[in-house]
Design a protein around this motif. Structure first.
Motif, PDB file in Angstrom:
ATOM      1  N   THR A   1       0.867  -1.178   0.000  1.00 23.93           N
ATOM      2  CA  THR A   1       0.000   0.000   0.000  1.00 23.93           C
ATOM      3  C   THR A   1       0.900   1.224   0.000  1.00 23.93           C
ATOM      4  OG1 THR A   1      -1.738  -1.161   1.228  1.00 23.93           O
ATOM      5  CG2 THR A   1      -1.822   1.232   1.206  1.00 23.93           C
TER       6      THR A   1
ATOM      7  N   THR B   1      -0.583  -7.789  -4.787  1.00 30.42           N
ATOM      8  CA  THR B   1      -1.748  -6.960  -4.486  1.00 30.42           C
ATOM      9  C   THR B   1      -1.233  -5.581  -4.109  1.00 30.42           C
ATOM     10  OG1 THR B   1      -3.013  -8.861  -3.692  1.00 30.42           O
ATOM     11  CG2 THR B   1      -3.786  -6.679  -3.036  1.00 30.42           C
TER      12      THR B   1
ATOM     13  N   ASN C   1      -2.059  -1.306  -3.844  1.00 29.77           N
ATOM     14  CA  ASN C   1      -2.992  -0.181  -3.801  1.00 29.77           C
ATOM     15  C   ASN C   1      -2.205   1.102  -3.638  1.00 29.77           C
ATOM     16  OD1 ASN C   1      -5.883  -1.390  -3.653  1.00 29.77           O
ATOM     17  ND2 ASN C   1      -4.703  -2.609  -2.194  1.00 29.77           N
TER      18      ASN C   1
ATOM     19  N   TYR D   1      -2.439   5.389  -3.503  1.00 29.69           N
ATOM     20  CA  TYR D   1      -3.335   6.518  -3.269  1.00 29.69           C
ATOM     21  C   TYR D   1      -2.537   7.816  -3.253  1.00 29.69           C
ATOM     22  CZ  TYR D   1      -6.307   2.775  -1.372  1.00 29.69           C
ATOM     23  OH  TYR D   1      -7.016   1.611  -1.190  1.00 29.69           O
TER      24      TYR D   1
ATOM     25  N   THR E   1      -3.620  -7.915  -8.522  1.00 34.83           N
ATOM     26  CA  THR E   1      -4.554  -6.797  -8.559  1.00 34.83           C
ATOM     27  C   THR E   1      -3.844  -5.509  -8.180  1.00 34.83           C
ATOM     28  OG1 THR E   1      -6.399  -8.244  -7.936  1.00 34.83           O
ATOM     29  CG2 THR E   1      -6.702  -5.880  -7.617  1.00 34.83           C
TER      30      THR E   1
ATOM     31  N   GLU F   1      -4.680  -1.175  -7.858  1.00 30.59           N
ATOM     32  CA  GLU F   1      -5.584  -0.037  -7.968  1.00 30.59           C
ATOM     33  C   GLU F   1      -4.816   1.250  -7.690  1.00 30.59           C
ATOM     34  OE1 GLU F   1      -9.293  -0.099  -5.960  1.00 30.59           O
ATOM     35  OE2 GLU F   1      -9.853  -2.109  -6.688  1.00 30.59           O
TER      36      GLU F   1
ATOM     37  N   HIS G   1      -5.566   5.318  -7.076  1.00 30.68           N
ATOM     38  CA  HIS G   1      -6.568   6.326  -6.768  1.00 30.68           C
ATOM     39  C   HIS G   1      -5.887   7.686  -6.634  1.00 30.68           C
ATOM     40  CE1 HIS G   1      -9.924   3.491  -5.667  1.00 30.68           C
ATOM     41  NE2 HIS G   1      -8.882   2.676  -5.549  1.00 30.68           N
TER      42      HIS G   1
END
Length: 382
Positions: free
Chosen positions: A166, A189, A191, A193, A215, A217, A219
């Motif tokens: 993250t 995985t 993520n 931001y 995966t 993502e 943002h």
């Protein structure tokens, strides 16, 4: 404010204790305070118990001159550990130091980094700044990963299959990969931001990011001014699932033949309220200045997004300045493909299979919007 205050307090205590000489780490209510001394940092990490917090000396630069073990500059992280950086820097002293990465998060390791700069790591394998192995976990917040190199994958950060990361409010810039993923290799995985990946370089695919599986993502994140020698100037995606939300892929370039901004093959890619603009595929017979989407089973969905001002401007038959699609499934929902250009028509969209189009526009592309495409997208004219 709480984080800054705690770091400031820790720094004052460490400085007072140190006087004119460096002192070992000491335990206080702020966790273990680490004086501005590289040996103290190494010892503190090596001796940390699971769940410990290390508070570094404010604004200190910790210089690594030799590897701790193997290709790692610091002891591998095998347990949960928090490092409160307090605007410190950990740097590999190149060019005199041999090659080694800065951090290595092993299986079972859980590394939490805040307010730290990681610089000049050089891995002969993967992860020039940070490697996250399968079973490892990384949390990187308010930090910078700068000028790191991996001879293989992930110039800045490498997240292997089975790893987790993250990244929040951080900067990955000027990192280099000898193979893929100049800024970030994302195979587990991931993520991200409120972060920026800028001016990274990959010698093959994925100037900012390469994603092979798992995966990812993104943002409110920007992939800007990154470069690849072959494909995917911004991001190269070969499998798994990738999503961009309220983000931008802008001014990326590939010297290769496909995907100035995005190369997508075999993955499910979704763009929500995301801008793909100013990207370039510069090679001869180039395809997809903004997005190159290819392969049966590959899915691309644009929702309230724009593909604007991208170019396939290389010599010969360069086409699809906006989107170039071969056999993939593409859906445009309330999106725009506009002001893109190509050497050969169409400048907007080239596809050999129909798109699904809902309340979207393809307009003002040069030398044509869709004319010259084997299949003309519904509602596209000129």
């Amino acid at each position: 404010m709480r984080r800054v205050s705690m770091c400031w307090t820790a720094a004052m205590v460490a400085a007072t204790a140190a006087g004119l000489t460096a002192t070992p780490a000491s335990a206080t209510r702020n966790g273990t305070e680490v004086s501005c001394n590289t040996s103290a940092l190494t010892m503190a990490i090596a001796n940390a118990a699971a769940g410990d917090t290390l508070t570094l000396a404010r604004h200190c630069t910790y210089h690594l001159t030799t590897a701790y073990v193997g290709g790692d500059g610091l002891p591998p992280i095998t347990k949960r550990l928090t490092i409160r950086g307090c605007d410190a820097t950990i740097v590999r002293d190149s060019p005199t130091a041999g090659p080694f990465r800065i951090f290595d998060v092993a299986s079972g390791g859980d590394l939490r980094i805040d307010d730290l700069t990681i610089r000049h790591g050089h891995a002969t394998g993967d992860g020039g700044g940070i490697r996250v192995q399968s079973g490892g976990t990384l949390s990187l917040e308010s930090s910078s990963v700068i000028d790191n190199t991996a001879d293989s994958l992930g110039g800045g950060v490498d997240v292997a299959l089975g790893g987790t990361a993250t990244i929040k409010n951080s900067l990955l810039t000027r990192n280099n990969a000898g193979d893929t993923g100049g800024g970030l290799q994302s195979d587990g995985t991931v993520n991200v931001y409120d972060s920026r990946l800028t001016y990274n370089y990959a010698n093959t695919f994925g100037g900012a990011v390469d994603h092979e599986s798992g995966t990812a993502e993104f943002h409110r994140t920007s992939l800007r001014d990154n470069t690849s020698r072959l494909d995917g100037g911004g991001i190269d995606i070969d499998g798994g699932t990738v999503k961009f939300v309220d983000s931008g892929l802008t001014n990326n370039i590939t010297a290769g033949t496909t995907g100035g901004g995005i190369w997508n093959g075999g993955a499910t890619l979704t763009l929500e309220r995301t801008e793909v603009s100013g990207n370039t595929v510069a090679g001869g017979n180039g395809k997809g200045g903004g997005i190159y989407n290819t392969g049966t089973g590959t899915q691309l969905t644009l929702h309230e997004s724009t593909v604007d001002g991208n170019s396939a401007n290389g010599p010969a038959n360069s086409q699809g300045g906006g989107i170039y699609n071969t056999n993939g499934t593409v859906t445009l929902e309330r999106s725009r493909v506009q002001r893109n250009d190509a050497t050969t028509a169409p400048g907007g969209v080239w596809t050999n299979v129909p798109f699904t189009v809902q309340d979207s526009e393809i307009k003002n592309n040069i030398p044509s919007n869709c004319t010259g495409s084997p299949v003309v997208v519904t509602s596209c004219t000129g």
